[in-house]
Design an enzyme around this catalytic site. Structure first.
Site, PDB file in Angstrom:
ATOM      1  N   GLU A 218       7.648  14.311  10.420  1.00 34.52           N
ATOM      2  CA  GLU A 218       7.201  13.313  11.395  1.00 34.52           C
ATOM      3  C   GLU A 218       6.183  13.960  12.318  1.00 34.52           C
ATOM      4  O   GLU A 218       6.436  15.015  12.880  1.00 34.52           O
ATOM      5  CB  GLU A 218       8.374  12.788  12.227  1.00 34.52           C
ATOM      6  CG  GLU A 218       9.408  12.034  11.418  1.00 34.52           C
ATOM      7  CD  GLU A 218      10.594  11.583  12.272  1.00 34.52           C
ATOM      8  OE1 GLU A 218      10.459  11.538  13.507  1.00 34.52           O
ATOM      9  OE2 GLU A 218      11.653  11.292  11.683  1.00 34.52           O
TER      10      GLU A 218
ATOM     11  N   LYS B 169       0.812  -1.218   0.000  1.00 32.27           N
ATOM     12  CA  LYS B 169       0.000   0.000   0.000  1.00 32.27           C
ATOM     13  C   LYS B 169       0.847   1.270   0.000  1.00 32.27           C
ATOM     14  O   LYS B 169       0.517   2.247  -0.683  1.00 32.27           O
ATOM     15  CB  LYS B 169      -0.987  -0.007   1.165  1.00 32.27           C
ATOM     16  CG  LYS B 169      -0.340  -0.120   2.539  1.00 32.27           C
ATOM     17  CD  LYS B 169      -1.415  -0.391   3.606  1.00 32.27           C
ATOM     18  CE  LYS B 169      -0.786  -0.493   5.005  1.00 32.27           C
ATOM     19  NZ  LYS B 169       0.235  -1.587   5.139  1.00 32.27           N
TER      20      LYS B 169
ATOM     21  N   HIS C 257      12.515   4.392   4.646  1.00 30.23           N
ATOM     22  CA  HIS C 257      11.722   5.276   3.799  1.00 30.23           C
ATOM     23  C   HIS C 257      12.580   6.426   3.267  1.00 30.23           C
ATOM     24  O   HIS C 257      12.452   6.820   2.111  1.00 30.23           O
ATOM     25  CB  HIS C 257      10.521   5.833   4.582  1.00 30.23           C
ATOM     26  CG  HIS C 257       9.339   4.920   4.562  1.00 30.23           C
ATOM     27  ND1 HIS C 257       8.759   4.426   5.696  1.00 30.23           N
ATOM     28  CD2 HIS C 257       8.646   4.395   3.529  1.00 30.23           C
ATOM     29  CE1 HIS C 257       7.751   3.630   5.358  1.00 30.23           C
ATOM     30  NE2 HIS C 257       7.661   3.600   4.062  1.00 30.23           N
TER      31      HIS C 257
ATOM     32  N   ALA D 289       5.312  11.055   8.083  1.00 32.09           N
ATOM     33  CA  ALA D 289       5.336   9.811   8.854  1.00 32.09           C
ATOM     34  C   ALA D 289       4.629  10.026  10.178  1.00 32.09           C
ATOM     35  O   ALA D 289       4.911  10.997  10.880  1.00 32.09           O
ATOM     36  CB  ALA D 289       6.774   9.363   9.086  1.00 32.09           C
TER      37      ALA D 289
END
Lengths: 173, 173, 173
Positions: B63, B16, B51, B35
């Site tokens: 983040e 995904k 990532h 994130a």
């Protein structure tokens, strides 16, 4: 009556019951909500109350935790649509009370002879890791077998994901 | 801007995030990776590093474990596309820090007013047996409700299975 | 030979093996059932016996719990169709015997060079809550990665729900 028998699968909180309720409303038939939960325990009582509150006065509410086939035979009429919510809770009840094989067979023997429309709602429980425990394994196995058997005789089978209906089987034109 | 808001669901290791990254790249907009994990714990740190390594220098990395709505409001612009990876980790963080109801509401209140494109990635967690425990049950329930609410307002909703995208909702033409 | 390689995913008791068996029968090729279970333990022995009883004499039955790639290379011929049932059990065996990385790589290195048709059956295990435990997490992760890798090279990928086949990838015309 191409949508006479419907099976609606979905994960937890997928919107499957809401999808089913909308289809019953759209049927134009008399609306019957058949809960396989009983109001006996706390969470289920709250769910049934919520379901009652969600519905306007035009719904008839029935509760039947075990004898699903008999209740359907008694209540099904050509001018009504019965929403069964849900099969996995019924399975769980029947396993608990040791009457699953006969109750399952009674449903499978009679479901195609019911005069009215029925929409079965059920949980998809087989696409994750099955936790340890023989009863859990049996529950997952029996749910899967039941879904296969019912899907084979239903006119329409739908999977609900995030509130969105995916048609798995559609009525022949 | 028919693909302004997208929801991409998928099971564990379904591909995904990769699907989402490709869509961000294809958008032609400035790419932002948001994130919901923090680098604080070991596995998550490794995932974020992976990532980062996976992305070329054209990605901006943010983040935000809790205040998703505020970060989206601050960062969303008409010329960027924000990938939120992932909603279920954000839900888990908010449940842990007892701020879920307000954070969820803040997102639902603001998501349709964001000026730029946003692609939400989330785990489908509701199609298996739910293990014992009240918190787990709450997590599954809240994830399901969130998915329904977001899917209703997203322009495009996709389920990824084995790396293959299944469209559940497509933009109106 | 557009259906040379097929991947059939499904949850527990979803009808995925039955779907695969039907496709092998429809192929018109020699039918080989390659069980990744062994008859050593009770439940698996019962399953294999059931599979034997389910099949008429025209099926050849093989058992290979670990060396899947080698068995496929030895058995694959242009005039046969091998049903591998199932990949997740093979993964579980390989994790147990500490040979997963090499066995996985051997399969991925050779699967596209096999001369005959192969239909892989596998469990979707990633769409529920993953129970605690590092090995379970690894199992779910590796199953997901394997499904992505195989789906990418298979000509046809199908998800089976309630016995109904959903095509995720179809052969190019």
């Amino acid at each position: 009556m191409a949508n006479q028998l419907q099976l609606i699968l979905g994960g937890a909180r997928s919107g499957k019951s809401r999808t089913a309720e909308q289809r019953v409303a759209d049927s134009g038939l008399n609306k019957i909500y058949l809960a396989t939960a009983t109001a006996g325990d706390g969470e289920m009582s709250a769910r049934i109350k919520k379901h009652q509150a969600d519905r306007d006065g035009h719904w008839q509410l029935l509760e039947e935790p075990l004898g699903l086939a008999q209740t359907l035979r008694e209540q099904s009429r050509v001018d009504n649509c019965i929403l069964v919510d849900c099969l996995t809770l019924w399975l769980s009840n029947c396993l608990h009370y040791n009457c699953w094989p006969e109750q399952r067979q009674a449903l499978l023997d009679s479901v195609e002879q019911l005069p009215g429309a029925v929409i079965f709602v059920t949980n998809e429980v087989g696409q994750g890791i099955v936790p340890m425990g023989e009863l859990t394994r049996q529950f997952v196995d029996e749910a899967g077998f039941l879904h296969q058997r019912l899907a084979a005789v239903c006119d329409r089978v739908t999977m609900v994901i995030a509130g969105l209906a995916q048609e798995l089987k559609v009525p022949a034109q």
